[in-house]
Scaffold this motif. Structure first.
Motif, short mmCIF file in Angstrom:
data_model
loop_
_atom_site.label_atom_id
_atom_site.label_comp_id
_atom_site.label_asym_id
_atom_site.label_seq_id
_atom_site.Cartn_x
_atom_site.Cartn_y
_atom_site.Cartn_z
N PRO A 94 0.83 -1.21 0.00
CA PRO A 94 0.00 0.00 0.00
C PRO A 94 0.86 1.26 0.00
CG PRO A 94 -0.86 -1.57 1.57
CD PRO A 94 0.46 -2.11 1.09
N HIS A 95 0.44 2.26 -0.77
CA HIS A 95 1.19 3.51 -0.88
C HIS A 95 0.20 4.67 -0.86
CE1 HIS A 95 3.62 6.72 -2.61
NE2 HIS A 95 4.67 6.01 -2.23
N PRO A 96 0.53 5.77 -0.18
CA PRO A 96 -0.39 6.91 -0.09
C PRO A 96 -0.82 7.47 -1.45
CG PRO A 96 1.42 7.18 1.46
CD PRO A 96 1.74 5.98 0.61
N PHE A 97 0.05 7.46 -2.45
CA PHE A 97 -0.31 7.99 -3.77
C PHE A 97 -1.42 7.15 -4.41
CE2 PHE A 97 0.16 8.03 -8.40
CZ PHE A 97 -0.02 9.39 -8.65
N ILE A 98 -1.27 5.84 -4.37
CA ILE A 98 -2.27 4.95 -4.96
C ILE A 98 -3.57 5.04 -4.17
CG2 ILE A 98 -2.85 2.56 -5.53
CD1 ILE A 98 -0.72 3.79 -7.37
#
Length: 76
Positions: A39-43
């Motif tokens: 999980p990544h904040p941008f996605i």
């Protein structure tokens, strides 16, 4: 063609370079591979925008380019 559209193109690029929002967190992508496997904040931001704009219950998105850098605190 550029002679006819050059001024409009220049104005458009200037408009696109203007800040249009702020992030509460860092959405920069420094390691594209890690962005793909965890999980990544941008996605997560992309998912939230898609859900809000479409009214859908499910969002599917992935990082397609190694050149994507995401956003800092200032969205452009």
């Amino acid at each position: 063609m550029m002679a006819m559209t050059g001024k409009v193109e220049s104005l458009k690029q200037g408009w696109l370079d203007q800040p249009n929002g702020r992030s509460q967190g860092d959405l920069l992508i420094t390691e594209p591979f890690k962005c793909r496997i965890a999980p990544h904040p941008f996605i997560q931001f992309i998912h939230q925008v898609q859900l809000a704009a479409s009214g859908a219950e499910l969002s599917v998105a992935s990082l397609l380019s190694e050149e994507t850098t995401g956003f800092g605190l200032l969205l452009r």
